[in-house]
Each structure stands twice: as structure tokens, then as C-alpha cells.
Design a protein around this motif. Structure first.
Motif, PDB file in Angstrom:
ATOM      1  N   GLU A   1     -12.023  -6.828 -33.963  1.00  0.00           N
ATOM      2  CA  GLU A   1     -12.428  -5.925 -35.050  1.00  0.00           C
ATOM      3  C   GLU A   1     -11.783  -4.547 -34.876  1.00  0.00           C
ATOM      4  OE1 GLU A   1     -14.262  -6.281 -37.872  1.00  0.00           O
ATOM      5  OE2 GLU A   1     -14.207  -8.447 -37.462  1.00  0.00           O
ATOM      6  N   GLN A   2     -11.734  -4.092 -33.629  1.00  0.00           N
ATOM      7  CA  GLN A   2     -11.157  -2.773 -33.357  1.00  0.00           C
ATOM      8  C   GLN A   2      -9.657  -2.733 -33.664  1.00  0.00           C
ATOM      9  OE1 GLN A   2     -12.130  -1.826 -29.300  1.00  0.00           O
ATOM     10  NE2 GLN A   2     -14.240  -1.207 -29.785  1.00  0.00           N
ATOM     11  N   GLN A   3      -8.991  -3.893 -33.519  1.00  0.00           N
ATOM     12  CA  GLN A   3      -7.542  -3.938 -33.799  1.00  0.00           C
ATOM     13  C   GLN A   3      -7.229  -3.631 -35.274  1.00  0.00           C
ATOM     14  OE1 GLN A   3      -6.602  -7.854 -32.183  1.00  0.00           O
ATOM     15  NE2 GLN A   3      -5.285  -6.921 -30.619  1.00  0.00           N
ATOM     16  N   LYS A   4      -8.186  -3.885 -36.120  1.00  0.00           N
ATOM     17  CA  LYS A   4      -7.976  -3.629 -37.554  1.00  0.00           C
ATOM     18  C   LYS A   4      -7.922  -2.130 -37.855  1.00  0.00           C
ATOM     19  CE  LYS A   4     -10.401  -7.885 -38.876  1.00  0.00           C
ATOM     20  NZ  LYS A   4     -11.615  -8.429 -39.529  1.00  0.00           N
ATOM     21  N   ASN A   5      -8.418  -1.336 -36.938  1.00  0.00           N
ATOM     22  CA  ASN A   5      -8.488   0.109 -37.195  1.00  0.00           C
ATOM     23  C   ASN A   5      -7.645   0.940 -36.235  1.00  0.00           C
ATOM     24  OD1 ASN A   5     -10.505  -0.274 -39.278  1.00  0.00           O
ATOM     25  ND2 ASN A   5     -11.973  -0.659 -37.616  1.00  0.00           N
TER      26      ASN A   5
ATOM     27  N   ARG B   1      -4.419   3.034 -34.639  1.00  0.00           N
ATOM     28  CA  ARG B   1      -3.505   3.977 -35.268  1.00  0.00           C
ATOM     29  C   ARG B   1      -2.062   3.758 -34.834  1.00  0.00           C
ATOM     30  NH1 ARG B   1      -6.974   9.069 -33.469  1.00  0.00           N
ATOM     31  NH2 ARG B   1      -7.204   7.649 -31.716  1.00  0.00           N
ATOM     32  N   ASN B   2      -1.887   2.993 -33.754  1.00  0.00           N
ATOM     33  CA  ASN B   2      -0.506   2.767 -33.284  1.00  0.00           C
ATOM     34  C   ASN B   2      -0.440   1.451 -32.499  1.00  0.00           C
ATOM     35  OD1 ASN B   2      -1.339   3.369 -30.522  1.00  0.00           O
ATOM     36  ND2 ASN B   2      -1.473   5.498 -31.247  1.00  0.00           N
ATOM     37  N   ASN B   3       0.823   1.062 -32.180  1.00  0.00           N
ATOM     38  CA  ASN B   3       1.066  -0.202 -31.453  1.00  0.00           C
ATOM     39  C   ASN B   3       0.485  -0.170 -30.034  1.00  0.00           C
ATOM     40  OD1 ASN B   3       2.356  -1.433 -33.565  1.00  0.00           O
ATOM     41  ND2 ASN B   3       4.416  -0.789 -32.933  1.00  0.00           N
ATOM     42  N   ARG B   4       0.497   1.010 -29.435  1.00  0.00           N
ATOM     43  CA  ARG B   4      -0.014   1.102 -28.059  1.00  0.00           C
ATOM     44  C   ARG B   4      -1.486   0.702 -27.991  1.00  0.00           C
ATOM     45  NH1 ARG B   4      -2.561   4.737 -25.067  1.00  0.00           N
ATOM     46  NH2 ARG B   4      -2.532   6.321 -26.711  1.00  0.00           N
ATOM     47  N   GLU B   5      -2.293   1.200 -28.941  1.00  0.00           N
ATOM     48  CA  GLU B   5      -3.712   0.840 -28.986  1.00  0.00           C
ATOM     49  C   GLU B   5      -3.885  -0.647 -29.284  1.00  0.00           C
ATOM     50  OE1 GLU B   5      -5.950   3.257 -31.634  1.00  0.00           O
ATOM     51  OE2 GLU B   5      -5.463   5.129 -30.606  1.00  0.00           O
ATOM     52  N   PHE B   6      -3.034  -1.150 -30.213  1.00  0.00           N
ATOM     53  CA  PHE B   6      -3.114  -2.559 -30.597  1.00  0.00           C
ATOM     54  C   PHE B   6      -2.809  -3.452 -29.374  1.00  0.00           C
ATOM     55  CE2 PHE B   6      -1.588  -6.595 -32.239  1.00  0.00           C
ATOM     56  CZ  PHE B   6      -2.483  -6.876 -33.255  1.00  0.00           C
ATOM     57  N   ASN B   7      -1.751  -3.108 -28.650  1.00  0.00           N
ATOM     58  CA  ASN B   7      -1.352  -3.893 -27.470  1.00  0.00           C
ATOM     59  C   ASN B   7      -2.402  -3.820 -26.362  1.00  0.00           C
ATOM     60  OD1 ASN B   7       1.036  -4.694 -28.647  1.00  0.00           O
ATOM     61  ND2 ASN B   7       2.229  -2.978 -27.805  1.00  0.00           N
ATOM     62  N   SER B   8      -3.009  -2.672 -26.230  1.00  0.00           N
ATOM     63  CA  SER B   8      -4.057  -2.493 -25.218  1.00  0.00           C
ATOM     64  C   SER B   8      -5.242  -3.393 -25.520  1.00  0.00           C
ATOM     65  CB  SER B   8      -4.495  -1.037 -25.185  1.00  0.00           C
ATOM     66  OG  SER B   8      -5.540  -0.864 -24.263  1.00  0.00           O
ATOM     67  N   LEU B   9      -5.635  -3.434 -26.820  1.00  0.00           N
ATOM     68  CA  LEU B   9      -6.745  -4.305 -27.227  1.00  0.00           C
ATOM     69  C   LEU B   9      -6.365  -5.787 -27.097  1.00  0.00           C
ATOM     70  CD1 LEU B   9      -8.006  -2.278 -30.311  1.00  0.00           C
ATOM     71  CD2 LEU B   9      -9.305  -2.708 -28.219  1.00  0.00           C
ATOM     72  N   SER B  10      -5.111  -6.098 -27.364  1.00  0.00           N
ATOM     73  CA  SER B  10      -4.620  -7.486 -27.240  1.00  0.00           C
ATOM     74  C   SER B  10      -4.745  -7.961 -25.793  1.00  0.00           C
ATOM     75  CB  SER B  10      -3.167  -7.590 -27.693  1.00  0.00           C
ATOM     76  OG  SER B  10      -3.066  -7.356 -29.074  1.00  0.00           O
ATOM     77  N   LYS B  11      -4.424  -7.037 -24.854  1.00  0.00           N
ATOM     78  CA  LYS B  11      -4.542  -7.379 -23.430  1.00  0.00           C
ATOM     79  C   LYS B  11      -6.004  -7.633 -23.036  1.00  0.00           C
ATOM     80  CE  LYS B  11      -0.379  -5.136 -21.657  1.00  0.00           C
ATOM     81  NZ  LYS B  11       0.156  -4.035 -20.808  1.00  0.00           N
ATOM     82  N   GLU B  12      -6.906  -6.832 -23.626  1.00  0.00           N
ATOM     83  CA  GLU B  12      -8.338  -7.027 -23.362  1.00  0.00           C
ATOM     84  C   GLU B  12      -8.806  -8.386 -23.873  1.00  0.00           C
ATOM     85  OE1 GLU B  12     -10.397  -5.378 -21.609  1.00  0.00           O
ATOM     86  OE2 GLU B  12      -9.179  -3.618 -21.195  1.00  0.00           O
ATOM     87  N   VAL B  13      -8.322  -8.728 -25.096  1.00  0.00           N
ATOM     88  CA  VAL B  13      -8.669 -10.035 -25.694  1.00  0.00           C
ATOM     89  C   VAL B  13      -8.131 -11.164 -24.812  1.00  0.00           C
ATOM     90  CG1 VAL B  13      -8.217 -11.595 -27.629  1.00  0.00           C
ATOM     91  CG2 VAL B  13      -8.835  -9.205 -28.060  1.00  0.00           C
ATOM     92  N   GLU B  14      -6.876 -11.008 -24.381  1.00  0.00           N
ATOM     93  CA  GLU B  14      -6.239 -12.028 -23.532  1.00  0.00           C
ATOM     94  C   GLU B  14      -7.009 -12.195 -22.220  1.00  0.00           C
ATOM     95  OE1 GLU B  14      -1.944 -12.759 -21.322  1.00  0.00           O
ATOM     96  OE2 GLU B  14      -2.061 -11.307 -22.967  1.00  0.00           O
ATOM     97  N   TYR B  15      -7.434 -11.049 -21.661  1.00  0.00           N
ATOM     98  CA  TYR B  15      -8.178 -11.085 -20.399  1.00  0.00           C
ATOM     99  C   TYR B  15      -9.502 -11.851 -20.572  1.00  0.00           C
ATOM    100  CZ  TYR B  15     -10.982  -9.558 -16.441  1.00  0.00           C
ATOM    101  OH  TYR B  15     -11.797  -9.530 -15.338  1.00  0.00           O
ATOM    102  N   GLN B  16     -10.206 -11.594 -21.681  1.00  0.00           N
ATOM    103  CA  GLN B  16     -11.482 -12.257 -21.948  1.00  0.00           C
ATOM    104  C   GLN B  16     -11.283 -13.752 -22.201  1.00  0.00           C
ATOM    105  OE1 GLN B  16     -14.355 -10.917 -21.357  1.00  0.00           O
ATOM    106  NE2 GLN B  16     -13.385  -8.937 -20.893  1.00  0.00           N
TER     107      GLN B  16
END
Length: 261
Positions: free
Chosen positions: A87-91, A93-108
Motif C-alpha cells: 500500500e505504501q508503494q502506491k504513495n 515519491r521516488n524510486n529509492r523509496e519504492f525499492n526500499s519498500l520492495s526489499k521489505e516485501v521481499e524480506y517478508q
């Protein structure tokens, strides 16, 4: 302690032979029981050990159930976090935040995979332990049945002989009271060192009872005179004449018949 009354040699010989006959009767009773008391004790220990093992196995199963429950909770927590990060990825502001959240998702997701792997392993352990528990329960039941049977045998023998044995033990002590301590100790020492427990034996066919060694006629006459305690030079057993032995045997047979009735 009161001093024992001085007894004649013949009285001591009779008391010694009575003691031997009584102790031999006690031996017979205990031989009937044989190894049963030891068998019962060993079976009781075995059953107790099996029950302890079952308790530990059941406890281990409960611990595994707890581990599975913990992993399931972890999976639910990871799923909730994945949903949150998605849900947070939808909001962002940049690729860095998106990639950081993607890593969290991958970790989970990896956490979920690891938890599911552990659950499968735990379930395999449960099946294995359940199989061991089933076999242990079956073995325990078999041992308990065997124990019950052996206890029944022992109880029946004890019921039949316990009263007689107790009375004989009392008679054995009474006989010892008629003999000086030195002779009692000698009797007990000889009895402990001979295979059949016979420390006092009669003369039979010119030889000491249970022996093939002939007693010289002169010694036989001394034994028959009942003037002193004489031992067999070969076995160390105390010797009594056959007439005395027959008299005491007849007397003791009446006692044994009375005690066993």
C-alpha cells in the motif's frame, strides 16, 4: 542383654540341627519364589521408564505444536507487513523509496517461505513422534500386562507362604538364642560358604551328609557320644549322628506341618 543359659553339648547340637532344618525350610519357600521378586522389580522399573519416555514424547509434541503456532503467527504478521508495504508503494515519491519498500516485501516473503519450511519439518517430526508414541504405548501395555501376571504369581506364592515364612524366621531366631554367639557365627559362616546352605549335616552311610568322604569309625563314635562339637575336616560342616538327626527331623516335620496348615 541377658546372658544365655549354659546348654549341654547335646542341647547345642540339637538346637543347631533344628536351626539348620528351619533355615533349610525357609530356603525351600524362597526357592519357590525364585527370581519372581527380581522379575517384578525389573518390570516395574521398565514400565516406569516407558511411562517417563511417553511423558517426554507428549511434552515434545506440545512444544512442536507451540513452534508451529508461532510460525503461523509469524506468517500472518509478514502478510500484514507485505500488505502494508504494498500500500505504501502506491504513495512513494521516488524510486529509492519504492525499492526500499520492495526489499521489505521481499524480506517478508522470504520469512513466510522459511516459516512454511519449518512448519513442514515440524509436521514431519509430529508424524514420526506419533509413530514412536504408538509403538511405546503398545510396548508399555504389553509390559504392564506381563507385570500384572508376574505380580499375580508372586502375590499368590506370598499369600500361601508368607505366614509360614514369618513364623519360621521367628523359630530360627529362637533356636539361635539357645546357642552361644560363637557357634551361631560359625554356623552362619559355614552356611554362607556352602552351595546348598547346609552347615549342619548328619552321618549317612559312614560319611557326612552330602559328601563322599568317609568318617573314621572312632570319629563316628565321638559324634554319637554328643560330648563335643565336631566338624567335617573336608567340608567344615558341623556333624551330628543320624539318630539325633532323625529325632529332630521328626519333631521339625510336626512343626512345619502345623505352621503350613
Amino acid at each position: 542383654m541377658a546372658k544365655k543359659k549354659e546348654a549341654t553339648v547335646e542341647e547345642r547340637l540339637r538346637a543347631l540341627y533344628d536351626l539348620q532344618l528351619i533355615d533349610s525350610r525357609i530356603d525351600e519357600i524362597r526357592n519357590v519364589r525364585g527370581e519372581l521378586p527380581l522379575e517384578v522389580s525389573d518390570l516395574e522399573d521398565e514400565v516406569a521408564g516407558l511411562k517417563t519416555r511417553l511423558e517426554k514424547l507428549e511434552e515434545s509434541l506440545n512444544n512442536i505444536d507451540t513452534e508451529i503456532s508461532d510460525r503461523k503467527n509469524l506468517i500472518e504478521e509478514s502478510k500484514a507487513l507485505i500488505k502494508k508495504y504494498t500500500e505504501q508503494q502506491k504513495n512513494v515519491r521516488n524510486n529509492r523509496e519504492f525499492n526500499s519498500l520492495s526489499k521489505e516485501v521481499e524480506y517478508q516473503e522470504l520469512e513466510i517461505q522459511l516459516a512454511e519450511k519449518h512448519i513442514r519439518e515440524f509436521k514431519a517430526q509430529i508424524e514420526q513422534k506419533k509413530e514412536v508414541i504408538a509403538k511405546t504405548k503398545e510396548h508399555t501395555k504389553d509390559r504392564e500386562t506381563h507385570l500384572k501376571h508376574k505380580k499375580g504369581e508372586l502375590d499368590a506364592i506370598l499369600k500361601e507362604t508368607e505366614k509360614e515364612e514369618k513364623a519360621l524366621i521367628e523359630k530360627s531366631e529362637e533356636s539361635k538364642d539357645k546357642i552361644e554367639d560363637r557357634l551361631v557365627k560359625a554356623y552362619e559362616r559355614i552356611r554362607a560358604n556352602v552351595k546348598n546352605g547346609l552347615a549342619v549335616v548328619p552321618i549317612e552311610r559312614g560319611a557326612s551328609g552330602g559328601s563322599y568322604f568317609t568318617i573314621p569309625p572312632q570319629v563316628q563314635m565321638e559324634i554319637a557320644s554328643r560330648k563335643k562339637i565336631i566338624t567335617d575336616e573336608h567340608s567344615g560342616r558341623i556333624l551330628v549322628d543320624s539318630a539325633l538327626a532323625d529325632e529332630e527331623q521328626e519333631k521339625m516335620n510336626k512343626l512345619f506341618a502345623k505352621l503350613s496348615s
